[in-house]
Design an enzyme around this catalytic site. Structure first.
Site, PDB file in Angstrom:
ATOM      1  N   LYS A 243       0.812  -1.213   0.000  1.00  0.00           N
ATOM      2  CA  LYS A 243       0.000   0.000   0.000  1.00  0.00           C
ATOM      3  C   LYS A 243       0.845   1.263   0.000  1.00  0.00           C
ATOM      4  O   LYS A 243       2.040   1.260   0.271  1.00  0.00           O
ATOM      5  CB  LYS A 243      -0.997  -0.034   1.159  1.00  0.00           C
ATOM      6  CG  LYS A 243      -2.119  -1.040   0.875  1.00  0.00           C
ATOM      7  CD  LYS A 243      -3.266  -0.984   1.835  1.00  0.00           C
ATOM      8  CE  LYS A 243      -4.382  -1.911   1.355  1.00  0.00           C
ATOM      9  NZ  LYS A 243      -5.488  -2.021   2.321  1.00  0.00           N
ATOM     10  N   ARG A 282      -3.649 -10.110   4.586  1.00  0.00           N
ATOM     11  CA  ARG A 282      -4.032 -10.166   3.168  1.00  0.00           C
ATOM     12  C   ARG A 282      -2.855  -9.617   2.372  1.00  0.00           C
ATOM     13  O   ARG A 282      -2.494  -8.452   2.518  1.00  0.00           O
ATOM     14  CB  ARG A 282      -5.296  -9.329   2.944  1.00  0.00           C
ATOM     15  CG  ARG A 282      -5.819  -9.334   1.517  1.00  0.00           C
ATOM     16  CD  ARG A 282      -7.103  -8.511   1.434  1.00  0.00           C
ATOM     17  NE  ARG A 282      -7.652  -8.508   0.088  1.00  0.00           N
ATOM     18  CZ  ARG A 282      -7.336  -7.616  -0.856  1.00  0.00           C
ATOM     19  NH1 ARG A 282      -6.453  -6.657  -0.568  1.00  0.00           N
ATOM     20  NH2 ARG A 282      -7.861  -7.678  -2.058  1.00  0.00           N
TER      21      ARG A 282
END
Length: 301
Positions: A243, A282
């Protein structure tokens, strides 16, 4: 060259096609490991994924990638057909379903435990019919009554991720008094809606929503306080993989690290989250993060 087996790049570990293996019995949620954090592999069946640039946009390549994750040790394969990166355009539901349903069906038949990454109850329903077990919904505060009814009626597992707004608006909604307190409070409001709609507590998984309506430092605060979320009594899923806030941390010569250059930092967060009691992570790179959760589990033993 007399034998393909002797040709570089043609062995079973280097072929672009999945290695054929005997079918496995369909995995269930009860089969997930309890001695370490669960590893959920990310499979984006989209042409505009921020992390892989659409490498798995076709069903056959997506299935092959999903099988590689499965054979590499992923406990869950999370299949999504709509990019949720900031600024992404909405995808029509028929297109989303055309992308994900054949992939979910193939992976479930191979024995994988599959989740569907979708905001739409219609897609979630068809995904569950195709063999998915978990609905991973990034809607956050905007979860629909239709989705809640579906999850309750099908007794599906549901990832309740914190989010404000949608892909177009969420970056402008990252204003908090205390980001940890506010995210917990808003998550519990959605939890209460799920409960009121008939969803069992035993089916709810919480996700703090790193990167969704959060800016850099806010994400780090949530990472530092994973234990505050696990204390709520639900399984907690941490999704930091590749991210933007990791790219900002790894800035070099004034340029943020590219998504695939963030995997080592992702594995570090995985180890921290697992050590703090996270139920699962995840991630894009299954092998490295599987190692990370095993290290965290051994260090806690």
């Amino acid at each position: 060259m007399d034998s393909l087996a002797a040709a570089p790049g043609t062995g079973p570990n280097t072929s672009p096609l999945p290695v054929l293996r005997k079918p496995r019995p369909k995995a269930t949620f009860a089969d997930l490991p309890r001695d370490r954090a669960v590893v959920m592999g990310i499979l984006n069946v989209t042409p505009d994924s921020f992390s892989d640039g659409g490498a798995h946009a076709q069903a056959d390549t997506a299935i092959a990638a999903g099988l590689r994750m499965f054979y590499a040790g992923a406990d869950i394969i999370d299949v999504g057909g709509e990019s949720t990166r900031p600024g992404a355009d909405e995808v029509p539901e028929d297109v989303e379903q055309e992308r994900v349903l054949p992939v979910i069906e193939a992976l479930a038949k191979a024995g994988a435990l599959v989740s569907v990454d979708t905001r739409r109850a219609s897609t979630a329903a068809k995904a569950l019919d195709a063999g998915a077990t978990i609905v991973n919904d990034v809607s956050g505060l905007a979860v629909t009554d239709e989705m809640i009814r579906l999850v309750a009626e099908r007794d599906a597992y549901y990832v309740l991720m914190h989010n404000r707004g949608d892909s177009k608006s969420m970056d402008g909604l990252a204003s908090y008094g205390d980001v940890v307190e506010d995210v917990i409070a808003e998550t519990l409001k959605v939890r209460d809606r799920l409960r009121a709609g008939g969803v069992s507590d035993a089916r709810i998984i919480l996700d703090p929503g790193l990167g969704f309506a959060k800016h850099g430092e806010q994400n780090w605060e949530l990472v530092k306080h994973v234990g505050r979320f696990t204390a709520l009594g639900y399984p907690v899923l941490v999704a930091a993989s590749r991210k933007r806030f990791l790219g900002e941390l790894l800035t070099s010569a004034g340029k943020a690290a590219e998504p695939k250059q963030r995997d080592a930092a992702t594995a570090a967060i995985t180890a921290l989250a697992a050590a703090a009691g996270a139920w699962g992570v995840r991630v894009h790179d299954v092998a490295a993060n599987l190692d990370a959760v095993k290290v965290a589990a051994r260090a806690k033993a």
